[in-house]
Design a protein around this motif. Structure first.
Motif, PDB file in Angstrom:
ATOM      1  N   HIS A 269     -80.863  32.829  50.738  1.00 15.32           N
ATOM      2  CA  HIS A 269     -79.549  32.449  51.262  1.00 15.32           C
ATOM      3  C   HIS A 269     -79.086  33.338  52.418  1.00 15.32           C
ATOM      4  CE1 HIS A 269     -78.923  29.308  48.345  1.00 15.32           C
ATOM      5  NE2 HIS A 269     -79.458  30.118  47.448  1.00 15.32           N
ATOM      6  N   ARG A 270     -80.012  34.162  52.881  1.00 17.78           N
ATOM      7  CA  ARG A 270     -79.676  34.972  54.063  1.00 17.78           C
ATOM      8  C   ARG A 270     -80.093  34.218  55.319  1.00 17.78           C
ATOM      9  NH1 ARG A 270     -82.502  40.504  52.748  1.00 17.78           N
ATOM     10  NH2 ARG A 270     -82.375  40.745  55.023  1.00 17.78           N
ATOM     11  N   ARG A 271     -79.366  34.466  56.396  1.00 15.28           N
ATOM     12  CA  ARG A 271     -79.730  33.805  57.657  1.00 15.28           C
ATOM     13  C   ARG A 271     -81.122  34.253  58.107  1.00 15.28           C
ATOM     14  NH1 ARG A 271     -74.526  33.516  61.703  1.00 15.28           N
ATOM     15  NH2 ARG A 271     -73.487  31.835  60.607  1.00 15.28           N
ATOM     16  N   PHE A 272     -81.854  33.341  58.726  1.00 11.35           N
ATOM     17  CA  PHE A 272     -83.226  33.624  59.160  1.00 11.35           C
ATOM     18  C   PHE A 272     -83.260  34.813  60.118  1.00 11.35           C
ATOM     19  CE2 PHE A 272     -87.126  32.953  61.582  1.00 11.35           C
ATOM     20  CZ  PHE A 272     -88.023  32.709  60.565  1.00 11.35           C
TER      21      PHE A 272
ATOM     22  N   ILE B 138     -93.287  31.452  45.148  1.00 12.98           N
ATOM     23  CA  ILE B 138     -94.672  31.804  45.520  1.00 12.98           C
ATOM     24  C   ILE B 138     -94.685  32.887  46.598  1.00 12.98           C
ATOM     25  CG2 ILE B 138     -96.793  30.927  46.598  1.00 12.98           C
ATOM     26  CD1 ILE B 138     -96.154  28.186  45.303  1.00 12.98           C
ATOM     27  N   VAL B 139     -93.819  32.735  47.617  1.00 14.92           N
ATOM     28  CA  VAL B 139     -93.850  33.726  48.711  1.00 14.92           C
ATOM     29  C   VAL B 139     -92.879  34.895  48.456  1.00 14.92           C
ATOM     30  CG1 VAL B 139     -94.565  32.007  50.424  1.00 14.92           C
ATOM     31  CG2 VAL B 139     -92.132  32.511  50.147  1.00 14.92           C
TER      32      VAL B 139
ATOM     33  N   ILE C 218     -99.545  46.579  55.224  1.00 21.72           N
ATOM     34  CA  ILE C 218     -99.310  46.093  53.843  1.00 21.72           C
ATOM     35  C   ILE C 218     -99.060  44.591  53.838  1.00 21.72           C
ATOM     36  CG2 ILE C 218     -97.754  46.253  51.836  1.00 21.72           C
ATOM     37  CD1 ILE C 218     -97.427  49.243  52.601  1.00 21.72           C
ATOM     38  N   ALA C 219     -98.218  44.149  54.782  1.00 20.38           N
ATOM     39  CA  ALA C 219     -97.930  42.707  54.869  1.00 20.38           C
ATOM     40  C   ALA C 219     -99.202  41.935  55.216  1.00 20.38           C
ATOM     41  CB  ALA C 219     -96.856  42.464  55.922  1.00 20.38           C
ATOM     42  N   THR C 220    -100.053  42.535  56.052  1.00 22.31           N
ATOM     43  CA  THR C 220    -101.328  41.893  56.420  1.00 22.31           C
ATOM     44  C   THR C 220    -102.205  41.740  55.183  1.00 22.31           C
ATOM     45  OG1 THR C 220    -101.212  42.868  58.614  1.00 22.31           O
ATOM     46  CG2 THR C 220    -103.374  42.105  57.904  1.00 22.31           C
TER      47      THR C 220
ATOM     48  N   THR D 166     -89.947  40.877  60.226  1.00 20.80           N
ATOM     49  CA  THR D 166     -91.092  40.086  60.706  1.00 20.80           C
ATOM     50  C   THR D 166     -91.931  39.559  59.534  1.00 20.80           C
ATOM     51  OG1 THR D 166     -91.132  41.479  62.650  1.00 20.80           O
ATOM     52  CG2 THR D 166     -93.072  40.131  62.283  1.00 20.80           C
ATOM     53  N   GLY D 167     -92.144  40.437  58.557  1.00 22.28           N
ATOM     54  CA  GLY D 167     -92.940  40.035  57.385  1.00 22.28           C
ATOM     55  C   GLY D 167     -92.272  38.898  56.617  1.00 22.28           C
ATOM     56  N   MET D 168     -90.956  38.994  56.472  1.00 21.86           N
ATOM     57  CA  MET D 168     -90.216  37.939  55.747  1.00 21.86           C
ATOM     58  C   MET D 168     -90.268  36.618  56.516  1.00 21.86           C
ATOM     59  SD  MET D 168     -86.991  40.260  54.684  1.00 21.86           S
ATOM     60  CE  MET D 168     -86.114  39.399  53.398  1.00 21.86           C
ATOM     61  N   LYS D 169     -90.181  36.720  57.836  1.00 19.30           N
ATOM     62  CA  LYS D 169     -90.245  35.502  58.654  1.00 19.30           C
ATOM     63  C   LYS D 169     -91.610  34.841  58.488  1.00 19.30           C
ATOM     64  CE  LYS D 169     -86.919  37.022  62.106  1.00 19.30           C
ATOM     65  NZ  LYS D 169     -86.724  37.966  63.193  1.00 19.30           N
TER      66      LYS D 169
END
Lengths: 272, 264
Positions: free
Chosen positions: B147-150, B139-140, B186-188, B155-158
């Motif tokens: 599988h990547r470290r946080f 969904i997101v 865009i992320a907004t 910022t957008g991915m977080k």
């Protein structure tokens, strides 16, 4: 199985976090080795002096095996006293506590589960201490009475954890400067017989040492592991630990409940 | 009203400030400070409700009370019929808090490991959790980065991972505190679309605390304007503002309240 799901999730998360810092992980085991080597030479220096033999006669007269068990199992004192408050403070500081608190998991569950790894890791460390002592330095556990030692260990963990929960209650309200852990950790190391038998202390200090659970823990564990003492011989120490737990556990739960309610009222649960 | 999912009556939060040794006359004197005063809100299922106000208006304290993180000093409130103060466990089963605070994750763990941990805290059985994690990552749109470290995320991915965590237990109400803070345009826009189409249109309720008036105007069905801990006005944006823009209405309302406060 569902009831274990949350504690196991904490254990897995903390394990993954720990091993993600690989160098530190390895270094901790290396430090055990060096600590054991250091005490081996101290023991060699003391040798078979009659005063050492006399003071340690109850435990077989060998200083190295005496101190090995003292330093290994006093790790449980540190982790029991400190892990609850340290872990809560750490979650507050990295910012994850609030995220946990909006899930339907009780705070008491979070506090207890977040300390599991510390206890598991400490058990592993203690095992490594004993293994190094046994394999490289000839400490013999062949006559050890394992069951009384395990029971003493369980009671030790409960007794120390109760004090640790009281300590976490302080952290919950005051955030820093917890007097419980500081006072107990220092006094226990001084009076509890970690590095030397309490019999060498002045009489009044010996009397004081009986107010600390570590005195009974170390005595029972040493006698069981080094002298093969059974339940009847360490029964007095085990009963003392039970009484200690029966007194401190309810106090710790009341303190903790009060601290959580107050932090929620103050809105400071996730502050540090 | 069967479709009311959030209701508060006179919800109030007072904090006690101790003067300490800054006041030598009476170092133990306590000052009571009202962060939130007598708030009445009703939010219906599927609605997007905006809590607007400048910094310090009380939006975050109100949001925390609605998420059971802070106990009210007076008044009461309920989420899906469960009392905020007395049925906290049941309330928590119905809500998700999505904040702009990216430090609410374990940075050394991967996105998936983080979700796995929080799924367990939500009480999802292992198999259900594994399936649900796959769904929310889809969904997101974070499946490839799971599988990547946080700590390696942008910022957008977080923020998307924050949404994924919120979606895990399929809650009824999403509380979002400054959800677009730090996001690029865009992320907004993507987040606004997500709130509108993926959440509200599927019957989820969203309460957004923000001081971005344009954002509120764009996505909220109704707004409540807070200032100094009080709810100055609430209702559908168009009904409140009439022909004026939300930002003009907001400014006039706040200025008027400040003048009244000075006169009294």
């Amino acid at each position: 199985m569902l009831t274990l799901r949350k504690p196991l999730a904490f254990l897995k998360k903390d394990f993954l976090m720990e091993v993600s810092y690989r160098f530190s992980f390895v270094l901790q085991f290396a430090s055990i080795f060096f600590s054991v080597v250091m005490f081996y030479f101290v023991a060699k220096l003391l040798g078979d002096a009659p005063s050492v033999q006399n003071s340690l006669s109850e435990y077989g007269g060998n200083y190295f095996s005496f101190v090995l068990i003292g330093i290994a199992f006093s790790n449980f004192l540190s982790v029991g006293l400190g892990s609850f408050s340290t872990n809560i403070r750490s979650e507050q500081m990295i910012g994850t506590l609030e995220a946990m608190l909006v899930t339907p998991t009780r705070l008491s569950n979070i506090v207890l589960s977040s300390s599991q790894w510390s206890f598991a890791f400490t058990s592993l460390r203690v095992g490594v201490y004993l293994l190094i002592g046994g394999i490289f330095f000839g400490v013999s556990f062949s006559g050890a009475a394992v069951l009384p030692a395990i029971l003493a260990l369980v009671l030790t963990v409960i007794a120390f954890s109760s004090l640790g929960i009281i300590s976490a209650s302080f952290i919950m309200i005051f955030k820093r400067g917890d007097p419980i852990a500081f006072a107990l950790s220092t006094s226990s190391t001084l009076l509890g017989g970690v590095y030397y038998p309490i019999s060498i202390l002045p009489g009044w200090l010996q009397s004081l040492s009986y107010f600390f659970p570590i005195t009974y823990s170390l005595r029972a564990i040493r006698l069981s592991l080094l002298q093969g003492a059974g339940f009847s011989e360490v029964g007095g120490d085990l009963i003392a630990l039970v009484i200690f737990s029966l007194i401190t556990l309810p106090i710790s739960l009341v303190c903790f409940r009060y601290a959580v309610a107050r932090a929620k009222r103050d809105g400071s649960l996730a502050y540090y | 009203m069967a479709d009311v999912v959030l209701e508060t009556h006179n919800l109030t939060k007072e904090f006690i400030k101790r003067k300490g040794f800054s006041s030598l006359r009476n170092p133990f004197e306590k000052i009571v400070f009202s962060a939130v005063k007598d708030i009445d809100i009703t939010v219906r299922r599927g609605e997007i409700f905006g809590l607007l106000g400048p910094n310090g208006a009380g939006k975050t304290t109100l949001t925390k009370m609605l998420c059971t993180l802070v106990l009210p000093s007076a008044g009461n409130g309920s989420i899906c019929g469960f009392d905020l103060a007395k049925q906290q466990g049941k309330v928590k089963n119905k809500i998700a808090l999505i904040s702009s605070e990216e430090r609410s994750f374990y940075w050394r763990l991967t996105g998936k490991q983080n979700l796995d941990f929080f799924a367990a805290l939500h009480g999802l059985p292992k198999k259900v959790a594994a399936r649900r994690i796959e769904e929310v990552l889809e969904i997101v749109e974070m499946k490839d980065a799971a599988h990547r470290r946080f700590q390696e995320y942008s910022t957008g991915m977080k923020q998307r991972m924050g949404l994924a965590r919120g979606l895990l237990a399929d809650p009824e109400i999403f509380f979002m505190d400054e959800p677009t803070k730090g996001l690029d345009p865009i992320a907004t826009w993507q987040l606004h679309e997500f709130i509108r189409t993926s959440l509200a249109d599927s019957g989820k309720t969203v309460v957004v605390a923000t001081h971005h008036l344009a954002e509120a105007e764009q996505i909220c069905d109704r707004v409540g304007i807070m200032f100094g801990g009080e709810m100055l006005a609430s209702g559908p944006v168009k009904e409140l503002t009439g022909d004026a823009s939300l930002s003009d209405f907001f400014r006039n309302l706040v200025e008027q309240t400040m003048v009244e406060g000075t006169e009294t």
